[in-house]
Scaffold this active site. Structure first.
Site, short mmCIF file in Angstrom:
data_model
loop_
_atom_site.label_atom_id
_atom_site.label_comp_id
_atom_site.label_asym_id
_atom_site.label_seq_id
_atom_site.Cartn_x
_atom_site.Cartn_y
_atom_site.Cartn_z
N GLN A 113 3.94 1.63 -1.11
CA GLN A 113 4.59 1.80 -2.41
C GLN A 113 3.60 2.28 -3.46
O GLN A 113 3.91 3.15 -4.28
CB GLN A 113 5.24 0.48 -2.85
CG GLN A 113 6.38 0.04 -1.96
CD GLN A 113 7.48 1.07 -1.89
OE1 GLN A 113 7.99 1.55 -2.90
NE2 GLN A 113 7.85 1.45 -0.67
N HIS A 126 0.84 -1.21 0.00
CA HIS A 126 0.00 0.00 0.00
C HIS A 126 0.87 1.25 0.00
O HIS A 126 0.60 2.21 -0.73
CB HIS A 126 -0.92 -0.01 1.22
CG HIS A 126 -1.69 1.26 1.40
ND1 HIS A 126 -2.66 1.69 0.52
CD2 HIS A 126 -1.59 2.22 2.37
CE1 HIS A 126 -3.14 2.85 0.93
NE2 HIS A 126 -2.52 3.19 2.05
N HIS A 158 0.86 3.97 -2.86
CA HIS A 158 0.52 5.34 -2.47
C HIS A 158 1.58 6.32 -2.97
O HIS A 158 1.26 7.37 -3.54
CB HIS A 158 0.41 5.38 -0.94
CG HIS A 158 -0.32 6.55 -0.38
ND1 HIS A 158 -1.66 6.77 -0.58
CD2 HIS A 158 0.13 7.57 0.39
CE1 HIS A 158 -2.02 7.88 0.04
NE2 HIS A 158 -0.95 8.38 0.63
#
Length: 107
Positions: free
Chosen positions: A81, A79, A83
């Site tokens: 990465q 998540h 994001h």
């Protein structure tokens, strides 16, 4: 095996700084839409600083892994990465949109 939560703080730093950069980028876009390009540039500089913080944390984690210090692979890391990647893409696009607004204003 990596102990659970070992890199949790770093992961949250990536999410936090990436999200901050993304939010600031949109704030700068709003300023550009309103014709306040000085404010847009100042905000984009803050967005860049946030992005650098996220990137530095990501780089530290990569270096740890390359130096045989295990990094937890988790849904939270994925998540973070995702994001960060999205924040980078949106920031880059917003920079181009601000340039377009400047050109339109000049005409």
């Amino acid at each position: 095996m990596v102990e659970k939560g070992h890199n949790e703080m770093e992961i949250f730093e990536i999410i936090s700084h990436g999200g901050g950069a993304r939010s600031l980028s949109y704030e700068a876009l709003t300023a550009a839409e309103e014709g306040d390009f000085k404010k847009a540039e100042e905000i984009m500089q803050k967005a860049e600083e946030e992005m650098l913080e996220a990137h530095h944390t990501q780089t530290r984690l990569i270096q740890d892994e390359l130096n045989d210090k295990p990094v937890e692979k988790s849904l939270l890391m994925i998540h973070a990465q995702d994001h960060l990647m999205t924040a980078i893409a949106e920031k880059n696009l917003i920079e181009r949109m601000i340039t377009l607004y400047k050109r339109l204003e000049a005409k």
